[in-house]
Write an enzyme that holds these catalytic residues in place. Sequence first.
Site, PDB file in Angstrom:
ATOM      1  N   SER A  80       0.158  10.184  -7.112  1.00 22.11           N
ATOM      2  CA  SER A  80      -0.295  10.914  -8.300  1.00 22.11           C
ATOM      3  C   SER A  80       0.855  11.551  -9.066  1.00 22.11           C
ATOM      4  CB  SER A  80      -1.306  12.004  -7.911  1.00 22.11           C
ATOM      5  OG  SER A  80      -0.727  12.943  -7.021  1.00 22.11           O
ATOM      6  N   GLY A 131       0.207   8.789  -1.822  1.00 24.42           N
ATOM      7  CA  GLY A 131       0.752   9.890  -2.610  1.00 24.42           C
ATOM      8  C   GLY A 131       1.313   9.472  -3.958  1.00 24.42           C
ATOM      9  N   LEU A 188       0.866  -1.184   0.000  1.00 23.57           N
ATOM     10  CA  LEU A 188       0.000   0.000   0.000  1.00 23.57           C
ATOM     11  C   LEU A 188       0.898   1.229   0.000  1.00 23.57           C
ATOM     12  CD1 LEU A 188      -2.881   1.237   0.328  1.00 23.57           C
ATOM     13  CD2 LEU A 188      -2.521   1.101   2.805  1.00 23.57           C
ATOM     14  N   ILE A 189       0.697   2.118  -0.986  1.00 26.08           N
ATOM     15  CA  ILE A 189       1.542   3.309  -1.143  1.00 26.08           C
ATOM     16  C   ILE A 189       0.657   4.546  -1.153  1.00 26.08           C
ATOM     17  CG2 ILE A 189       3.352   4.407  -2.505  1.00 26.08           C
ATOM     18  CD1 ILE A 189       3.802   1.772  -3.945  1.00 26.08           C
ATOM     19  N   GLY A 207       5.527  12.097  -9.269  1.00 20.15           N
ATOM     20  CA  GLY A 207       6.898  11.923  -8.799  1.00 20.15           C
ATOM     21  C   GLY A 207       7.269  10.591  -8.217  1.00 20.15           C
ATOM     22  N   TYR A 262       8.907  22.458   7.564  1.00 18.90           N
ATOM     23  CA  TYR A 262       9.023  21.157   6.875  1.00 18.90           C
ATOM     24  C   TYR A 262       9.972  20.230   7.637  1.00 18.90           C
ATOM     25  CZ  TYR A 262      10.410  17.801   3.246  1.00 18.90           C
ATOM     26  OH  TYR A 262      10.695  16.656   2.540  1.00 18.90           O
ATOM     27  N   GLY A 311       6.009   8.837  -5.840  1.00 16.39           N
ATOM     28  CA  GLY A 311       4.917   7.894  -5.652  1.00 16.39           C
ATOM     29  C   GLY A 311       4.645   7.080  -6.900  1.00 16.39           C
ATOM     30  N   SER A 317      13.484  12.528   4.663  1.00 17.56           N
ATOM     31  CA  SER A 317      14.307  13.482   3.915  1.00 17.56           C
ATOM     32  C   SER A 317      15.581  13.710   4.708  1.00 17.56           C
ATOM     33  CB  SER A 317      13.546  14.805   3.752  1.00 17.56           C
ATOM     34  OG  SER A 317      14.407  15.848   3.336  1.00 17.56           O
TER      35      SER A 317
END
Length: 284
Positions: free
Chosen positions: A11, A9, A6-7, A13, A151, A15, A138
Amino acid sequence: MPKIILITGTSTGLGVATAVQAAQAGHTVYATMRNPQKRGALDAAAQAAGVSLTVLQLDVQDTASVTRAVDTVIAEQGRIDVLINNAGMGYVRSLEQAEEADIQKILDINYMGVARCTKAVMPHMRKARAGHVINISSVGGLVGQPFNEVYCGAKFAVEGLTEAMASYITPAFGIHFTAVEPGGIASEFANTVLEQVAQTGGMLEDEYLPILQKYISGSQNRQETGIYQSADEVAAVVMQVMALPQPPIRTRTSDWSEAFTSLKTGLDPDGLKQQSQVAEQFLN
């Protein structure tokens, strides 16, 4: 062995790249996004790669939406082997300038979204005594950077969540947790930053402006240092981590990201020594 993945995001890049590479590897992929009408890039990439996957609606800011997606996978497959928490949102503005609503949104998507999805899969992974939660973090989750404090704060929280859960859930229930720490995904950095700044009030004429302009104008030079990777390159690291029987608690995705974070990670690059130390201190 094929896995049920299950992933979030998917839509754009990373993902998209991760979902397609997982399907190419023979796994059953449930690719999720807040608005399935924006599945065009994913469908095109899947078609070009000759793979199929299932698209589900999942908004990481909506607990009911997360629960529905997880329940759908469990109903159809009986298990979830891997959750990849990929959905996220960047934010470039000083804390002093930031609107509180923007701060809440960044924290809700980048941290609470990870927490919601992880919480939803945990009962099923715990019952199976197996599973792997991969959080796309990140280098900003390890090293604070100019104009990225909101962020970075959210990504630092993801790192803490990953470490803490690995300290006791992994040895007790066999569920692994990994934070994947890219430097940057190749893009027109300056244009992306300018667009985001414009959407959140534009450049303010204050004492921060010359510093922000320096930060943005330096993006071209930073591209030459190897800071940016393609989405496919980062996705390949995710696939490698997913295949390991003893995955790391954290991993960087490039030579640049290793060098950039080395003062923080040099003594324990994969986090496994720290995990062992924490377990010994608190659970023995």
